[in-house]
Scaffold this motif. Structure first.
Motif, PDB file in Angstrom:
ATOM      1  N   VAL A  34      30.381 -27.998 -17.514  1.00  7.31           N
ATOM      2  CA  VAL A  34      30.266 -27.238 -18.760  1.00  7.31           C
ATOM      3  C   VAL A  34      30.744 -25.810 -18.511  1.00  7.31           C
ATOM      4  N   LYS A  36      31.481 -23.340 -20.771  1.00  5.96           N
ATOM      5  CA  LYS A  36      31.301 -22.306 -21.810  1.00  5.96           C
ATOM      6  C   LYS A  36      31.029 -20.962 -21.142  1.00  5.96           C
ATOM      7  N   ASN A  57      31.591 -25.501 -25.727  1.00 10.45           N
ATOM      8  CA  ASN A  57      30.725 -25.430 -26.904  1.00 10.45           C
ATOM      9  C   ASN A  57      31.325 -24.659 -28.072  1.00 10.45           C
ATOM     10  N   ILE A  78      31.089 -30.287 -26.817  1.00 10.42           N
ATOM     11  CA  ILE A  78      29.661 -30.625 -26.749  1.00 10.42           C
ATOM     12  C   ILE A  78      28.810 -29.700 -27.611  1.00 10.42           C
ATOM     13  N   LEU A 162      20.300 -34.069 -26.039  1.00 13.10           N
ATOM     14  CA  LEU A 162      19.989 -32.801 -25.381  1.00 13.10           C
ATOM     15  C   LEU A 162      18.721 -33.002 -24.555  1.00 13.10           C
ATOM     16  N   THR A 200      21.334 -32.394 -17.835  1.00 10.53           N
ATOM     17  CA  THR A 200      21.929 -31.069 -17.604  1.00 10.53           C
ATOM     18  C   THR A 200      21.366 -30.565 -16.271  1.00 10.53           C
ATOM     19  N   SER A 201      21.583 -29.292 -15.985  1.00 10.00           N
ATOM     20  CA  SER A 201      21.139 -28.773 -14.691  1.00 10.00           C
ATOM     21  C   SER A 201      19.657 -29.024 -14.427  1.00 10.00           C
ATOM     22  N   ARG A 216      26.105 -33.352 -17.935  1.00  9.81           N
ATOM     23  CA  ARG A 216      26.806 -32.126 -18.372  1.00  9.81           C
ATOM     24  C   ARG A 216      26.192 -30.933 -17.655  1.00  9.81           C
ATOM     25  N   ILE A 217      26.912 -30.406 -16.692  1.00 13.88           N
ATOM     26  CA  ILE A 217      26.323 -29.396 -15.811  1.00 13.88           C
ATOM     27  C   ILE A 217      27.080 -28.076 -15.867  1.00 13.88           C
ATOM     28  N   GLY A 218      26.357 -27.006 -16.168  1.00 11.15           N
ATOM     29  CA  GLY A 218      26.937 -25.665 -16.137  1.00 11.15           C
ATOM     30  C   GLY A 218      26.254 -24.801 -15.098  1.00 11.15           C
ATOM     31  N   THR A 219      24.994 -24.481 -15.367  1.00  9.05           N
ATOM     32  CA  THR A 219      24.239 -23.524 -14.543  1.00  9.05           C
ATOM     33  C   THR A 219      24.275 -23.844 -13.048  1.00  9.05           C
TER      34      THR A 219
HETATM   35  C1  LIG Z   1      25.263 -25.525 -21.986  1.00  9.39           C
HETATM   36  C2  LIG Z   1      25.094 -26.959 -22.171  1.00  9.39           C
HETATM   37  C3  LIG Z   1      24.932 -27.827 -21.093  1.00  9.39           C
HETATM   38  C4  LIG Z   1      24.834 -27.337 -19.651  1.00  9.39           C
HETATM   39  O1  LIG Z   1      23.555 -26.925 -19.381  1.00  9.39           O
HETATM   40  P1  LIG Z   1      23.159 -26.291 -17.958  1.00  9.39           P
HETATM   41  O2  LIG Z   1      21.694 -26.165 -18.026  1.00  9.39           O
HETATM   42  O3  LIG Z   1      23.866 -24.979 -17.876  1.00  9.39           O
HETATM   43  O4  LIG Z   1      23.612 -27.235 -16.921  1.00  9.39           O
HETATM   44  C5  LIG Z   1      24.854 -29.181 -21.348  1.00  9.39           C
HETATM   45  N1  LIG Z   1      24.896 -29.681 -22.588  1.00  9.39           N
HETATM   46  C6  LIG Z   1      25.038 -28.879 -23.661  1.00  9.39           C
HETATM   47  C7  LIG Z   1      25.103 -29.482 -25.022  1.00  9.39           C
HETATM   48  C8  LIG Z   1      25.139 -27.496 -23.491  1.00  9.39           C
HETATM   49  O5  LIG Z   1      25.270 -26.705 -24.568  1.00  9.39           O
END
Ligand SMILES: *Cc1c(COP(=O)(O)O)cnc(C)c1O
Length: 227
Positions: A34, A36, A57, A78, A162, A200-201, A216-219
Protein backbone atom coordinates in the motif's frame (compact mmCIF):
# COMPACT_ATOMS: atom_id res chain seq x y z
CA UNK A 1 20.27 -1.93 1.33
CA UNK A 2 18.01 0.84 2.62
CA UNK A 3 15.39 0.47 5.33
CA UNK A 4 12.33 0.10 3.15
CA UNK A 5 13.88 -2.82 1.35
CA UNK A 6 14.95 -4.40 4.63
CA UNK A 7 11.45 -3.97 6.02
CA UNK A 8 10.04 -5.67 2.96
CA UNK A 9 12.33 -8.65 3.40
CA UNK A 10 11.41 -8.87 7.09
CA UNK A 11 7.77 -8.86 6.09
CA UNK A 12 8.27 -11.59 3.51
CA UNK A 13 10.03 -13.70 6.14
CA UNK A 14 7.14 -13.16 8.54
CA UNK A 15 4.68 -14.31 5.90
CA UNK A 16 6.74 -17.44 5.30
CA UNK A 17 6.86 -18.17 9.03
CA UNK A 18 3.10 -17.80 9.44
CA UNK A 19 2.23 -19.85 6.37
CA UNK A 20 4.69 -22.61 7.27
CA UNK A 21 3.00 -23.05 10.62
CA UNK A 22 -0.40 -23.65 9.08
CA UNK A 23 0.80 -25.56 6.01
CA UNK A 24 -0.17 -22.91 3.50
CA UNK A 25 2.16 -21.84 0.72
CA UNK A 26 3.52 -18.31 1.11
CA UNK A 27 3.05 -17.79 -2.64
CA UNK A 28 -0.69 -18.21 -2.11
CA UNK A 29 -0.76 -14.99 -0.10
CA UNK A 30 -0.52 -12.12 -2.56
CA UNK A 31 1.16 -9.06 -1.17
CA UNK A 32 -0.25 -5.65 -2.06
CA UNK A 33 2.18 -2.92 -1.04
CA UNK A 34 0.00 0.00 0.00
CA UNK A 35 1.83 3.03 -1.33
CA UNK A 36 -0.54 5.85 -0.40
CA UNK A 37 1.42 8.97 0.60
CA UNK A 38 4.63 7.34 -0.66
CA UNK A 39 6.91 8.83 -3.28
CA UNK A 40 7.46 7.46 -6.76
CA UNK A 41 11.02 6.78 -5.69
CA UNK A 42 9.93 4.56 -2.81
CA UNK A 43 7.62 2.63 -5.11
CA UNK A 44 10.51 2.10 -7.53
CA UNK A 45 12.73 0.83 -4.71
CA UNK A 46 10.17 -1.77 -3.75
CA UNK A 47 9.50 -2.67 -7.38
CA UNK A 48 13.23 -3.27 -7.92
CA UNK A 49 12.93 -6.21 -5.52
CA UNK A 50 10.43 -7.89 -7.79
CA UNK A 51 7.25 -6.72 -6.07
CA UNK A 52 4.67 -5.63 -8.63
CA UNK A 53 1.34 -5.23 -6.82
CA UNK A 54 0.67 -1.79 -5.39
CA UNK A 55 -2.39 -0.37 -3.64
CA UNK A 56 -3.50 3.25 -3.76
CA UNK A 57 -6.29 5.13 -1.97
CA UNK A 58 -6.35 8.56 -3.57
CA UNK A 59 -6.95 9.09 -7.28
CA UNK A 60 -5.24 12.45 -7.63
CA UNK A 61 -2.03 11.07 -6.18
CA UNK A 62 -2.17 7.78 -8.01
CA UNK A 63 -2.59 9.28 -11.50
CA UNK A 64 0.81 10.93 -11.09
CA UNK A 65 2.44 7.74 -9.93
CA UNK A 66 0.92 5.38 -12.46
CA UNK A 67 1.72 7.66 -15.36
CA UNK A 68 5.27 8.33 -14.20
CA UNK A 69 6.39 4.79 -13.51
CA UNK A 70 7.39 3.04 -16.70
CA UNK A 71 7.70 -0.40 -15.18
CA UNK A 72 4.66 -2.63 -15.67
CA UNK A 73 3.07 -2.83 -12.25
CA UNK A 74 -0.32 -4.10 -11.12
CA UNK A 75 -2.34 -1.28 -9.54
CA UNK A 76 -5.06 -1.92 -6.97
CA UNK A 77 -7.53 0.79 -6.01
CA UNK A 78 -8.37 0.26 -2.34
CA UNK A 79 -9.80 3.65 -1.29
CA UNK A 80 -13.28 5.06 -1.03
CA UNK A 81 -14.79 5.49 -4.49
CA UNK A 82 -16.02 8.95 -5.49
CA UNK A 83 -18.29 8.94 -8.53
CA UNK A 84 -16.44 11.74 -10.27
CA UNK A 85 -13.21 9.71 -10.14
CA UNK A 86 -14.61 6.46 -11.50
CA UNK A 87 -13.23 6.87 -15.00
CA UNK A 88 -9.69 7.01 -13.61
CA UNK A 89 -10.20 3.81 -11.67
CA UNK A 90 -11.57 2.14 -14.78
CA UNK A 91 -8.72 3.28 -16.99
CA UNK A 92 -5.64 3.24 -14.78
CA UNK A 93 -6.18 0.39 -12.35
CA UNK A 94 -6.20 -3.38 -12.79
CA UNK A 95 -8.15 -4.12 -9.62
CA UNK A 96 -10.75 -2.31 -7.53
CA UNK A 97 -11.28 -3.57 -3.96
CA UNK A 98 -13.91 -1.18 -2.68
CA UNK A 99 -17.16 -1.64 -4.57
CA UNK A 100 -20.17 -1.14 -2.32
CA UNK A 101 -23.14 -0.62 -4.62
CA UNK A 102 -24.68 -1.34 -8.01
CA UNK A 103 -24.43 2.26 -9.18
CA UNK A 104 -20.65 2.30 -8.81
CA UNK A 105 -20.37 -1.10 -10.44
CA UNK A 106 -22.35 -0.01 -13.48
CA UNK A 107 -20.46 3.27 -13.86
CA UNK A 108 -17.13 1.43 -13.64
CA UNK A 109 -18.28 -1.13 -16.18
CA UNK A 110 -19.29 1.60 -18.61
CA UNK A 111 -16.02 3.51 -18.33
CA UNK A 112 -13.77 0.64 -19.32
CA UNK A 113 -12.25 0.95 -22.77
CA UNK A 114 -13.66 -1.31 -25.46
CA UNK A 115 -10.62 -3.49 -26.03
CA UNK A 116 -9.27 -3.41 -22.50
CA UNK A 117 -9.30 -6.54 -20.35
CA UNK A 118 -12.01 -6.63 -17.67
CA UNK A 119 -11.37 -4.87 -14.37
CA UNK A 120 -10.90 -7.28 -11.46
CA UNK A 121 -13.26 -6.30 -8.69
CA UNK A 122 -13.81 -7.11 -5.05
CA UNK A 123 -16.87 -6.25 -3.04
CA UNK A 124 -16.16 -4.52 0.24
CA UNK A 125 -17.95 -6.49 2.92
CA UNK A 126 -18.91 -5.46 6.41
CA UNK A 127 -19.92 -8.35 8.65
CA UNK A 128 -20.31 -6.20 11.72
CA UNK A 129 -21.51 -2.61 11.31
CA UNK A 130 -20.65 -1.85 14.91
CA UNK A 131 -16.98 -2.55 14.38
CA UNK A 132 -16.31 -0.87 11.04
CA UNK A 133 -18.36 1.64 9.11
CA UNK A 134 -17.63 1.09 5.42
CA UNK A 135 -18.69 -1.90 3.37
CA UNK A 136 -21.97 -3.60 2.61
CA UNK A 137 -23.99 -6.02 4.67
CA UNK A 138 -24.42 -9.69 4.04
CA UNK A 139 -27.86 -9.44 2.42
CA UNK A 140 -26.74 -6.79 -0.03
CA UNK A 141 -23.58 -8.73 -0.84
CA UNK A 142 -25.44 -11.48 -2.63
CA UNK A 143 -27.56 -9.01 -4.60
CA UNK A 144 -24.51 -7.01 -5.63
CA UNK A 145 -22.52 -10.13 -6.57
CA UNK A 146 -25.24 -11.23 -8.92
CA UNK A 147 -25.40 -7.78 -10.48
CA UNK A 148 -21.63 -7.58 -11.01
CA UNK A 149 -21.44 -11.08 -12.44
CA UNK A 150 -23.67 -9.88 -15.28
CA UNK A 151 -21.48 -6.91 -16.21
CA UNK A 152 -19.16 -7.87 -19.05
CA UNK A 153 -16.31 -5.46 -18.27
CA UNK A 154 -16.01 -6.44 -14.63
CA UNK A 155 -14.61 -9.69 -13.33
CA UNK A 156 -15.85 -10.56 -9.87
CA UNK A 157 -12.84 -11.93 -7.97
CA UNK A 158 -14.06 -11.90 -4.37
CA UNK A 159 -14.32 -9.92 -1.18
CA UNK A 160 -12.36 -7.23 0.62
CA UNK A 161 -12.78 -6.36 4.29
CA UNK A 162 -11.21 -3.66 6.42
CA UNK A 163 -9.67 -4.63 9.75
CA UNK A 164 -11.65 -4.12 12.93
CA UNK A 165 -10.31 -1.51 15.32
CA UNK A 166 -8.66 -3.79 17.82
CA UNK A 167 -5.30 -5.37 18.41
CA UNK A 168 -6.96 -8.19 20.31
CA UNK A 169 -5.87 -11.24 18.38
CA UNK A 170 -8.84 -13.42 19.29
CA UNK A 171 -11.32 -10.73 18.30
CA UNK A 172 -9.51 -10.38 14.99
CA UNK A 173 -9.73 -14.13 14.46
CA UNK A 174 -13.45 -14.10 15.23
CA UNK A 175 -14.10 -11.31 12.76
CA UNK A 176 -11.94 -12.84 10.04
CA UNK A 177 -13.63 -16.20 10.43
CA UNK A 178 -16.98 -14.54 9.74
CA UNK A 179 -15.59 -12.90 6.62
CA UNK A 180 -14.06 -16.17 5.46
CA UNK A 181 -17.37 -18.03 5.84
CA UNK A 182 -19.07 -15.54 3.54
CA UNK A 183 -16.19 -15.75 1.07
CA UNK A 184 -16.44 -19.55 0.94
CA UNK A 185 -20.19 -19.34 0.30
CA UNK A 186 -19.81 -16.85 -2.50
CA UNK A 187 -16.98 -18.84 -4.07
CA UNK A 188 -19.31 -21.80 -4.43
CA UNK A 189 -21.73 -19.71 -6.48
CA UNK A 190 -19.28 -17.87 -8.75
CA UNK A 191 -16.38 -19.76 -10.32
CA UNK A 192 -14.49 -16.52 -11.01
CA UNK A 193 -14.05 -15.93 -7.27
CA UNK A 194 -10.60 -16.71 -5.89
CA UNK A 195 -9.59 -13.71 -3.80
CA UNK A 196 -10.09 -12.73 -0.19
CA UNK A 197 -8.41 -9.36 0.41
CA UNK A 198 -8.03 -9.35 4.16
CA UNK A 199 -5.21 -8.29 6.46
CA UNK A 200 -3.17 -5.12 7.02
CA UNK A 201 -0.07 -4.41 9.10
CA UNK A 202 -1.81 -4.96 12.40
CA UNK A 203 -3.99 -7.97 11.59
CA UNK A 204 -2.03 -9.80 8.92
CA UNK A 205 -1.31 -12.88 11.01
CA UNK A 206 -4.93 -13.50 12.00
CA UNK A 207 -5.97 -12.82 8.41
CA UNK A 208 -3.58 -15.35 6.89
CA UNK A 209 -4.57 -17.94 9.45
CA UNK A 210 -8.23 -17.28 8.63
CA UNK A 211 -7.79 -17.93 4.91
CA UNK A 212 -6.88 -14.58 3.39
CA UNK A 213 -5.35 -14.77 -0.09
CA UNK A 214 -4.32 -11.13 -0.41
CA UNK A 215 -2.89 -8.82 2.25
CA UNK A 216 -2.57 -5.04 2.01
CA UNK A 217 0.47 -3.75 3.83
CA UNK A 218 1.73 -0.18 4.17
CA UNK A 219 2.98 0.67 7.65
CA UNK A 220 5.09 -2.45 8.17
CA UNK A 221 7.11 -1.56 5.08
CA UNK A 222 7.29 2.22 5.11
CA UNK A 223 6.96 3.13 8.76
CA UNK A 224 7.23 0.03 10.90
CA UNK A 225 6.27 0.02 14.54
CA UNK A 226 6.61 -3.01 16.69
CA UNK A 227 4.30 -5.61 15.26
C1 LIG B 1 -3.88 2.18 4.31
C2 LIG B 1 -4.61 0.95 4.04
C3 LIG B 1 -4.04 -0.31 4.23
C4 LIG B 1 -2.64 -0.49 4.81
O1 LIG B 1 -2.69 -0.43 6.18
P1 LIG B 1 -1.35 -0.52 7.07
O2 LIG B 1 -1.86 -0.59 8.45
O3 LIG B 1 -0.57 0.72 6.78
O4 LIG B 1 -0.63 -1.74 6.65
C5 LIG B 1 -4.77 -1.42 3.87
N1 LIG B 1 -6.01 -1.34 3.39
C6 LIG B 1 -6.61 -0.15 3.20
C7 LIG B 1 -7.99 -0.10 2.64
C8 LIG B 1 -5.94 1.03 3.52
O5 LIG B 1 -6.55 2.21 3.35
Amino acid sequence: MNNIQKNLINLQNKIIKITNKIHRKSQDIKLIVVSKNQSINNIKKIASLGIFRFGENYIQESIQKIQNIQKKLEWHFIGKIQSNKIKYIAQLFHWCHSIENTKTALLLNNKINKNAPPLNVLIQLNVNKELTKQGITLNNLFILSKYISQLSNLKLRGIMALPIFTNNYNKQLQHHAQVYTVFAKLKKIYPSIDTLSLGTSHDMKSAIISGSTMIRIGTQIFNPKNY
